[in-house]
Motif scaffolding. Structure first.
Motif, PDB file in Angstrom:
ATOM      1  N   GLU A   1      11.291   4.379 -14.215  1.00  0.00           N
ATOM      2  CA  GLU A   1      11.141   5.503 -13.290  1.00  0.00           C
ATOM      3  C   GLU A   1       9.919   5.440 -12.381  1.00  0.00           C
ATOM      4  OE1 GLU A   1      11.246   9.041 -15.613  1.00  0.00           O
ATOM      5  OE2 GLU A   1      13.389   8.826 -16.115  1.00  0.00           O
ATOM      6  N   ARG A   2       8.794   4.913 -12.872  1.00  0.00           N
ATOM      7  CA  ARG A   2       7.528   5.049 -12.131  1.00  0.00           C
ATOM      8  C   ARG A   2       7.004   3.688 -11.684  1.00  0.00           C
ATOM      9  NH1 ARG A   2       3.861   8.573 -16.150  1.00  0.00           N
ATOM     10  NH2 ARG A   2       4.393   6.800 -17.468  1.00  0.00           N
ATOM     11  N   TYR A   3       6.869   3.512 -10.373  1.00  0.00           N
ATOM     12  CA  TYR A   3       6.323   2.274  -9.822  1.00  0.00           C
ATOM     13  C   TYR A   3       4.895   2.560  -9.379  1.00  0.00           C
ATOM     14  CZ  TYR A   3       6.621  -2.371  -7.728  1.00  0.00           C
ATOM     15  OH  TYR A   3       6.448  -3.708  -7.449  1.00  0.00           O
ATOM     16  N   ALA A   4       3.935   1.854  -9.975  1.00  0.00           N
ATOM     17  CA  ALA A   4       2.534   2.253  -9.871  1.00  0.00           C
ATOM     18  C   ALA A   4       1.707   1.321  -8.980  1.00  0.00           C
ATOM     19  CB  ALA A   4       1.907   2.309 -11.264  1.00  0.00           C
ATOM     20  N   LEU A   5       0.645   1.863  -8.418  1.00  0.00           N
ATOM     21  CA  LEU A   5      -0.243   1.096  -7.550  1.00  0.00           C
ATOM     22  C   LEU A   5      -1.607   1.772  -7.455  1.00  0.00           C
ATOM     23  CD1 LEU A   5       0.526   1.955  -3.827  1.00  0.00           C
ATOM     24  CD2 LEU A   5       1.833   2.965  -5.693  1.00  0.00           C
ATOM     25  N   TRP A   6      -2.610   0.981  -7.128  1.00  0.00           N
ATOM     26  CA  TRP A   6      -3.909   1.490  -6.692  1.00  0.00           C
ATOM     27  C   TRP A   6      -3.863   1.591  -5.175  1.00  0.00           C
ATOM     28  CZ3 TRP A   6      -7.911   3.268  -9.590  1.00  0.00           C
ATOM     29  CH2 TRP A   6      -7.928   2.945 -10.954  1.00  0.00           C
TER      30      TRP A   6
ATOM     31  N   ARG B   1       6.563   9.868   1.888  1.00  0.00           N
ATOM     32  CA  ARG B   1       5.401   9.202   1.298  1.00  0.00           C
ATOM     33  C   ARG B   1       4.146   9.443   2.136  1.00  0.00           C
ATOM     34  NH1 ARG B   1       7.083   3.853  -1.161  1.00  0.00           N
ATOM     35  NH2 ARG B   1       8.294   5.471  -2.223  1.00  0.00           N
ATOM     36  N   GLN B   2       3.061   9.788   1.485  1.00  0.00           N
ATOM     37  CA  GLN B   2       1.804  10.021   2.177  1.00  0.00           C
ATOM     38  C   GLN B   2       1.305   8.717   2.799  1.00  0.00           C
ATOM     39  OE1 GLN B   2       2.682  10.763  -0.983  1.00  0.00           O
ATOM     40  NE2 GLN B   2       1.387  12.392  -1.823  1.00  0.00           N
ATOM     41  N   PHE B   3       0.618   8.831   3.921  1.00  0.00           N
ATOM     42  CA  PHE B   3       0.003   7.662   4.526  1.00  0.00           C
ATOM     43  C   PHE B   3      -1.070   7.127   3.584  1.00  0.00           C
ATOM     44  CE2 PHE B   3       1.315  10.101   8.382  1.00  0.00           C
ATOM     45  CZ  PHE B   3       2.251   9.193   8.853  1.00  0.00           C
ATOM     46  N   HIS B   4      -1.079   5.822   3.383  1.00  0.00           N
ATOM     47  CA  HIS B   4      -2.021   5.244   2.423  1.00  0.00           C
ATOM     48  C   HIS B   4      -2.236   3.767   2.722  1.00  0.00           C
ATOM     49  CE1 HIS B   4       1.918   4.181   0.771  1.00  0.00           C
ATOM     50  NE2 HIS B   4       1.299   3.199   0.119  1.00  0.00           N
TER      51      HIS B   4
ATOM     52  N   TYR C   1       5.157   6.199  -7.474  1.00  0.00           N
ATOM     53  CA  TYR C   1       6.271   6.919  -6.860  1.00  0.00           C
ATOM     54  C   TYR C   1       7.511   6.694  -7.709  1.00  0.00           C
ATOM     55  CZ  TYR C   1       7.160   2.352  -4.580  1.00  0.00           C
ATOM     56  OH  TYR C   1       7.378   1.021  -4.323  1.00  0.00           O
ATOM     57  N   GLN C   2       8.471   7.574  -7.569  1.00  0.00           N
ATOM     58  CA  GLN C   2       9.710   7.475  -8.336  1.00  0.00           C
ATOM     59  C   GLN C   2      10.550   6.346  -7.765  1.00  0.00           C
ATOM     60  OE1 GLN C   2      10.637  11.677  -7.680  1.00  0.00           O
ATOM     61  NE2 GLN C   2      10.631  11.971  -9.893  1.00  0.00           N
ATOM     62  N   ALA C   3      10.862   5.376  -8.615  1.00  0.00           N
ATOM     63  CA  ALA C   3      11.498   4.144  -8.146  1.00  0.00           C
ATOM     64  C   ALA C   3      12.869   4.381  -7.511  1.00  0.00           C
ATOM     65  CB  ALA C   3      11.626   3.166  -9.314  1.00  0.00           C
ATOM     66  N   HIS C   4      13.566   5.441  -7.923  1.00  0.00           N
ATOM     67  CA  HIS C   4      14.920   5.669  -7.410  1.00  0.00           C
ATOM     68  C   HIS C   4      14.939   6.537  -6.150  1.00  0.00           C
ATOM     69  CE1 HIS C   4      14.056   9.152  -9.950  1.00  0.00           C
ATOM     70  NE2 HIS C   4      14.945   9.819  -9.248  1.00  0.00           N
TER      71      HIS C   4
ATOM     72  N   GLN D   1      11.280   6.004  -0.235  1.00  0.00           N
ATOM     73  CA  GLN D   1      10.215   6.618   0.564  1.00  0.00           C
ATOM     74  C   GLN D   1       9.856   8.018   0.063  1.00  0.00           C
ATOM     75  OE1 GLN D   1       8.400   4.865   3.392  1.00  0.00           O
ATOM     76  NE2 GLN D   1       9.187   3.596   1.740  1.00  0.00           N
ATOM     77  N   GLY D   2       9.917   8.183  -1.270  1.00  0.00           N
ATOM     78  CA  GLY D   2       9.521   9.453  -1.875  1.00  0.00           C
ATOM     79  C   GLY D   2       8.012   9.577  -1.970  1.00  0.00           C
ATOM     80  N   SER D   3       7.552  10.735  -2.405  1.00  0.00           N
ATOM     81  CA  SER D   3       6.123  11.041  -2.453  1.00  0.00           C
ATOM     82  C   SER D   3       5.370  10.156  -3.447  1.00  0.00           C
ATOM     83  CB  SER D   3       5.911  12.499  -2.850  1.00  0.00           C
ATOM     84  OG  SER D   3       6.494  13.371  -1.914  1.00  0.00           O
ATOM     85  N   LEU D   4       4.090   9.937  -3.151  1.00  0.00           N
ATOM     86  CA  LEU D   4       3.170   9.313  -4.093  1.00  0.00           C
ATOM     87  C   LEU D   4       2.569  10.401  -4.976  1.00  0.00           C
ATOM     88  CD1 LEU D   4       1.024   6.704  -2.099  1.00  0.00           C
ATOM     89  CD2 LEU D   4       2.225   6.284  -4.245  1.00  0.00           C
ATOM     90  N   PHE D   5       2.537  10.134  -6.273  1.00  0.00           N
ATOM     91  CA  PHE D   5       1.941  11.075  -7.215  1.00  0.00           C
ATOM     92  C   PHE D   5       0.651  10.466  -7.752  1.00  0.00           C
ATOM     93  CE2 PHE D   5       6.470  11.895  -7.181  1.00  0.00           C
ATOM     94  CZ  PHE D   5       6.528  13.277  -7.062  1.00  0.00           C
ATOM     95  N   SER D   6      -0.468  11.125  -7.492  1.00  0.00           N
ATOM     96  CA  SER D   6      -1.764  10.637  -7.947  1.00  0.00           C
ATOM     97  C   SER D   6      -1.944  10.952  -9.429  1.00  0.00           C
ATOM     98  CB  SER D   6      -2.877  11.286  -7.135  1.00  0.00           C
ATOM     99  OG  SER D   6      -4.144  10.937  -7.648  1.00  0.00           O
ATOM    100  N   HIS D   7      -2.421   9.970 -10.192  1.00  0.00           N
ATOM    101  CA  HIS D   7      -2.671  10.172 -11.619  1.00  0.00           C
ATOM    102  C   HIS D   7      -4.155  10.092 -11.959  1.00  0.00           C
ATOM    103  CE1 HIS D   7      -3.207   8.780 -15.821  1.00  0.00           C
ATOM    104  NE2 HIS D   7      -2.264   9.662 -16.073  1.00  0.00           N
ATOM    105  N   THR D   8      -4.825   9.090 -11.421  1.00  0.00           N
ATOM    106  CA  THR D   8      -6.230   8.835 -11.722  1.00  0.00           C
ATOM    107  C   THR D   8      -6.962   8.555 -10.416  1.00  0.00           C
ATOM    108  OG1 THR D   8      -5.727   7.883 -13.880  1.00  0.00           O
ATOM    109  CG2 THR D   8      -7.817   7.251 -12.899  1.00  0.00           C
ATOM    110  N   GLN D   9      -8.194   9.001 -10.304  1.00  0.00           N
ATOM    111  CA  GLN D   9      -8.971   8.649  -9.126  1.00  0.00           C
ATOM    112  C   GLN D   9     -10.410   8.329  -9.509  1.00  0.00           C
ATOM    113  OE1 GLN D   9      -8.702  12.013  -6.476  1.00  0.00           O
ATOM    114  NE2 GLN D   9     -10.627  12.881  -7.199  1.00  0.00           N
ATOM    115  N   ILE D  10     -10.999   7.484  -8.712  1.00  0.00           N
ATOM    116  CA  ILE D  10     -12.405   7.149  -8.858  1.00  0.00           C
ATOM    117  C   ILE D  10     -13.122   7.611  -7.596  1.00  0.00           C
ATOM    118  CG2 ILE D  10     -14.090   5.266  -8.964  1.00  0.00           C
ATOM    119  CD1 ILE D  10     -12.162   3.709 -10.676  1.00  0.00           C
ATOM    120  N   GLU D  11     -14.054   8.526  -7.772  1.00  0.00           N
ATOM    121  CA  GLU D  11     -14.846   8.981  -6.637  1.00  0.00           C
ATOM    122  C   GLU D  11     -16.030   8.032  -6.491  1.00  0.00           C
ATOM    123  OE1 GLU D  11     -15.684  13.060  -6.312  1.00  0.00           O
ATOM    124  OE2 GLU D  11     -13.689  13.696  -6.952  1.00  0.00           O
ATOM    125  N   LEU D  12     -16.132   7.426  -5.351  1.00  0.00           N
ATOM    126  CA  LEU D  12     -17.127   6.383  -5.143  1.00  0.00           C
ATOM    127  C   LEU D  12     -18.537   6.971  -5.160  1.00  0.00           C
ATOM    128  CD1 LEU D  12     -15.307   4.239  -2.451  1.00  0.00           C
ATOM    129  CD2 LEU D  12     -15.084   4.216  -4.943  1.00  0.00           C
ATOM    130  N   GLY D  13     -19.372   6.345  -5.950  1.00  0.00           N
ATOM    131  CA  GLY D  13     -20.724   6.844  -6.134  1.00  0.00           C
ATOM    132  C   GLY D  13     -20.846   7.745  -7.329  1.00  0.00           C
TER     133      GLY D  13
END
Length: 215
Positions: free
Chosen positions: A29-34, A64-67, A192-195, A198-210
């Motif tokens: 279901e979930r195709y992941a990326l940084w 899908r959000q611009f990224h 994003y949901q693989a099926h 061009q569906g939405s990106l769902f954020s799971h984890t983030q690193i705030e720089l600094g």
């Protein structure tokens, strides 16, 4: 590593088929990326205008959000079975590696409309080599899935029909290039949901720089 195929004259764009692609996701279901999410209102406005100038060429709907993709992790699963699976343990390792880099916020130069065979995009210039540093760090933990020669970019849209490349290139030539500095203050891991094409990106984890933190 495979070579990226840019759109060439006297050819045809490669359209996206409106179907489920079960031979690719195999029920996962979930195709992941940084990635870096584009959250700058001026740049979002420009990218939205670009989409509106090519409504007859680009696949719709596109939620899908611009990224800017940093690293394609693969299908995010509890237990790695397939070669393109990615586990929680790998994510934890990658997060720690990135946190240890102690990156400060940085800028990327955005400008120049270009096209792959399958998608229209804006070019991204990483003169300081920060994206390359990030990618090398992520590669310590896992191999990138379906890796191409890395070309940082912001996708405007995928092509929906097999039209002439000369027609597309002529339309692109009418667009005035933007020269814009994008400030990057966080890196995101999500899926994003693989099926859903061009569906939405769902954020799971983030690193705030600094000031790295895991949400």
């Amino acid at each position: 590593m495979n070579k990226i195929l840019f759109l060439q004259p006297n050819s045809t764009v490669v359209p996206t088929e409106a179907r489920d692609y079960p031979e690719w996701h195999l029920g996962r279901e979930r195709y992941a990326l940084w990635y870096i999410e584009v959250d700058d209102p001026v740049l979002i406005g420009y990218l939205t205008q670009l989409r509106e100038q090519f409504p007859d060429l680009l696949y719709q709907p596109n939620q899908r959000q611009f990224h800017i993709t940093l690293f394609v992790a693969g299908f995010w699963v509890e237990q790695v079975i397939q070669s393109d699976d990615f586990s929680r343990a790998q994510l934890t390792q990658q997060f720690e590696h990135l946190k240890n880099l102690k990156l400060e916020s940085f800028q990327l130069q955005v400008g120049g409309l270009n096209s792959f065979e399958s998608a229209l995009f804006l070019k991204v210039d990483d003169a300081a080599g920060v994206l390359d540093k990030i990618r090398k760090t992520l590669l310590h933990t896992s191999q990138e899935i379906a890796a191409l020669s890395y070309c940082p970019h912001i996708t405007v849209g995928l092509y929906r029909e097999a039209v002439s490349s000369d027609h597309v290139l002529a339309r692109m030539a009418e667009i005035e290039d933007i020269h814009y500095s994008l400030n990057v203050s966080k890196l995101k891991f999500g899926f994003y949901q693989a099926h859903v094409l061009q569906g939405s990106l769902f954020s799971h984890t983030q690193i705030e720089l600094g000031n790295a933190q895991c949400n």
